[in-house]
Write an enzyme that holds these catalytic residues in place. Structure first.
Site, PDB file in Angstrom:
ATOM      1  N   LYS A  35     -19.431 -10.659 -21.459  1.00 33.10           N
ATOM      2  CA  LYS A  35     -20.080  -9.346 -21.332  1.00 33.10           C
ATOM      3  C   LYS A  35     -20.353  -8.753 -22.717  1.00 33.10           C
ATOM      4  O   LYS A  35     -19.808  -9.239 -23.715  1.00 33.10           O
ATOM      5  CB  LYS A  35     -19.181  -8.412 -20.514  1.00 33.10           C
ATOM      6  CG  LYS A  35     -17.826  -8.151 -21.167  1.00 33.10           C
ATOM      7  CD  LYS A  35     -16.859  -7.479 -20.207  1.00 33.10           C
ATOM      8  CE  LYS A  35     -15.507  -7.250 -20.873  1.00 33.10           C
ATOM      9  NZ  LYS A  35     -14.491  -6.780 -19.909  1.00 33.10           N
ATOM     10  N   ARG A 130      -7.545   1.810 -12.482  1.00 35.86           N
ATOM     11  CA  ARG A 130      -8.908   2.076 -12.945  1.00 35.86           C
ATOM     12  C   ARG A 130      -9.872   1.642 -11.847  1.00 35.86           C
ATOM     13  O   ARG A 130     -10.602   2.461 -11.312  1.00 35.86           O
ATOM     14  CB  ARG A 130      -9.177   1.343 -14.272  1.00 35.86           C
ATOM     15  CG  ARG A 130     -10.523   1.668 -14.879  1.00 35.86           C
ATOM     16  CD  ARG A 130     -10.771   0.934 -16.184  1.00 35.86           C
ATOM     17  NE  ARG A 130     -10.719  -0.525 -16.030  1.00 35.86           N
ATOM     18  CZ  ARG A 130     -10.908  -1.386 -17.014  1.00 35.86           C
ATOM     19  NH1 ARG A 130     -11.148  -0.952 -18.248  1.00 35.86           N
ATOM     20  NH2 ARG A 130     -10.850  -2.688 -16.792  1.00 35.86           N
ATOM     21  N   TYR A 255     -22.017  10.184 -50.466  1.00 35.19           N
ATOM     22  CA  TYR A 255     -22.100  11.444 -49.721  1.00 35.19           C
ATOM     23  C   TYR A 255     -20.764  12.178 -49.739  1.00 35.19           C
ATOM     24  O   TYR A 255     -19.711  11.564 -49.555  1.00 35.19           O
ATOM     25  CB  TYR A 255     -22.497  11.189 -48.274  1.00 35.19           C
ATOM     26  CG  TYR A 255     -23.926  10.770 -48.109  1.00 35.19           C
ATOM     27  CD1 TYR A 255     -24.961  11.616 -48.500  1.00 35.19           C
ATOM     28  CD2 TYR A 255     -24.240   9.539 -47.561  1.00 35.19           C
ATOM     29  CE1 TYR A 255     -26.285  11.236 -48.345  1.00 35.19           C
ATOM     30  CE2 TYR A 255     -25.559   9.150 -47.400  1.00 35.19           C
ATOM     31  CZ  TYR A 255     -26.578  10.001 -47.797  1.00 35.19           C
ATOM     32  OH  TYR A 255     -27.879   9.623 -47.643  1.00 35.19           O
ATOM     33  N   MET A 303     -25.313   4.973 -43.897  1.00 38.15           N
ATOM     34  CA  MET A 303     -26.002   4.296 -42.789  1.00 38.15           C
ATOM     35  C   MET A 303     -26.306   2.833 -43.116  1.00 38.15           C
ATOM     36  O   MET A 303     -26.153   1.950 -42.273  1.00 38.15           O
ATOM     37  CB  MET A 303     -27.307   5.041 -42.461  1.00 38.15           C
ATOM     38  CG  MET A 303     -28.002   4.499 -41.235  1.00 38.15           C
ATOM     39  SD  MET A 303     -29.546   5.319 -40.902  1.00 38.15           S
ATOM     40  CE  MET A 303     -29.020   6.944 -40.416  1.00 38.15           C
TER      41      MET A 303
HETATM   42  C1  LIG Z   1     -13.411  -7.647 -20.139  1.00 38.55           C
HETATM   43  C2  LIG Z   1     -12.573  -8.215 -19.069  1.00 38.55           C
HETATM   44  C3  LIG Z   1     -11.775  -9.343 -19.298  1.00 38.55           C
HETATM   45  C4  LIG Z   1     -11.589  -9.957 -20.666  1.00 38.55           C
HETATM   46  O1  LIG Z   1     -10.644  -9.196 -21.396  1.00 38.55           O
HETATM   47  P1  LIG Z   1     -10.087  -9.687 -22.811  1.00 38.55           P
HETATM   48  O2  LIG Z   1      -9.029  -8.708 -23.128  1.00 38.55           O
HETATM   49  O3  LIG Z   1     -11.232  -9.603 -23.756  1.00 38.55           O
HETATM   50  O4  LIG Z   1      -9.608 -11.063 -22.625  1.00 38.55           O
HETATM   51  C5  LIG Z   1     -11.113  -9.895 -18.232  1.00 38.55           C
HETATM   52  N1  LIG Z   1     -11.196  -9.349 -16.996  1.00 38.55           N
HETATM   53  C6  LIG Z   1     -11.935  -8.253 -16.747  1.00 38.55           C
HETATM   54  C7  LIG Z   1     -11.985  -7.696 -15.382  1.00 38.55           C
HETATM   55  C8  LIG Z   1     -12.629  -7.636 -17.773  1.00 38.55           C
HETATM   56  O5  LIG Z   1     -13.341  -6.539 -17.521  1.00 38.55           O
END
Ligand SMILES: *Cc1c(COP(=O)(O)O)cnc(C)c1O
Length: 359
Positions: A35, A130, A255, A303
């Site tokens: 992701k 969650r 800055y 930046m």
């Molecule tokens: C992002 C995610 C992972 C991976 O987590 P890491 O800590 O990067 O290994 C695994 N399971 C779910 C449901 C996630 O959202």
């Protein structure tokens, strides 16, 4: 000259990290979590480098569709499930698995007419609070999934840890116990472990592990490093020195005139800033790697640039390569200086950073 700043991604490191994760979890399949643009490493890059992963975990349907368009045939799972009923036919068409964690998602499945059933991973809230169905809702939800013709059988089962990155926190064991007890005699695959679960709670590995950050060679644990687990950092963030300047004692830089030299020195200006995703709140003293040594950031990150104190005797030249994190300077360490986690550093790089896959 290569474009800069750039994130050099090592195919070898990604491949070796997958091999290492299989060693660590020898009885589990690997759902490589890609992701957020492969945690900033490039979604397709990563999927193609670890094309022997057993599946890929994603957070958005668009990410899954990009993988299918890129020719990825492996199992794909939407870790937060589907957000709109109109997306369900796309899951059928592209054979994408989905998590069901909420009543609204259950209703979408119940109220659709699909040409084929979808593979579902039922998410249990075992203590993170969650996402997921509570333990008391489980039996009812499970039965509704079994009764739903749009759901392929068996239903798979999943939960997620809140504190697996704290090896002394017994919430993880409690979560494992609650989940295991609940689903003990059901068919279907099970998955609990993110990277921290995989590395620190081997009992949690079971059918599928879901490593994200570890695949990129980074430890999920504060104060730890991926290299301690036989993992290699897959990203090297580099840029170039675009100025070397004589700087007198008493002169400030940048800055807010935030930092003032207490002795004569040379300053280097590096072409990277918060417009590239390098955090503006990196404090003075945050190291960068240049010509075989660490040099500290001085003054504010702007930046497009940041400034480093090279020292009076420095021989660095315009055009020299600067590493912001990578092999020589662990991203975990940079994150500690900045007061964040390595996940955020690698993921927040902006599109201005060229992601360059190293063969
Ligand atoms: C992002 C995610 C992972 C991976 O987590 P890491 O800590 O990067 O290994 C695994 N399971 C779910 C449901 C996630 O959202």
């Amino acid at each position: 000259m290569k474009p800069f700043p750039r994130a050099e991604i090592s195919r070898q490191a990604l491949q070796d990290n997958l091999v290492r994760l299989r060693e660590i979890a020898p009885n589990s399949k690997v759902m490589a979590v890609v992701k957020a643009n492969g945690y900033g490493h490039g979604l397709l890059n990563v999927a193609q480098c670890v094309d022997n992963a057993d599946g890929f975990g994603l957070a958005r349907l668009e990410e899954a569709l990009q993988l299918r368009e890129g020719g990825v045939k492996a199992k794909l799972l939407l870790l937060e499930g589907c957000f709109r009923q109109t997306d369900l036919p796309l899951l059928v068409q592209h054979q994408i698995d989905t998590v069901v964690h909420h009543e609204s998602q259950l209703e979408m499945l119940e109220n659709s007419t699909l040409s084929a059933p979808i593979t579902v991973w039922l998410k249990v809230d075992s203590g993170m609070h969650r996402l997921g169905f509570g333990l008391e809702q489980f039996d009812d939800v499970y039965q509704r999934l079994i009764d739903c013709p749009n759901v392929k059988k068996p239903v798979h089962l999943m939960t997620h840890f809140a504190c697996a990155d704290e090896p002394d926190n017994n919430l993880t064991q409690q979560q494992m116990d609650a989940f295991t007890q609940l689903i003990s005699d059901l068919p279907g695959d099970r998955t609990l472990a993110n990277s921290a679960g995989t590395l620190f709670w081997p009992q949690s590995q079971c059918d599928w592990i879901r490593p994200g950050i570890a695949l990129y060679g980074v430890s999920p644990v504060f104060g730890d490093k991926g290299t301690h687990h036989g993992l290699q950092p897959a990203m090297e963030l580099v840029s170039n020195l675009i100025a070397v300047r004589e700087h007198k004692a008493g002169q400030s830089v940048g800055y807010g005139a935030h930092w003032t030299a207490d002795k004569d020195t040379k300053l280097g200006v590096v072409a990277i800033g918060y417009g590239d995703g390098y955090p503006r709140n990196a404090p003075e003293g945050t190291p960068v790697w240049l010509n075989g040594r660490r040099v500290p950031i001085v003054g504010r990150v702007s930046m497009d640039m940041l400034t480093v104190d090279l020292g009076a005797e420095a021989t660095d030249q315009v055009g020299d390569l600067v590493q912001l994190w990578g092999q020589a300077l662990a991203v975990e360490e940079v994150a500690e200086h900045i007061g964040t986690i390595a996940y955020e550093l690698v993921t927040k790089l902006t599109p201005r950073v060229v992601v360059d896959l190293q063969e």
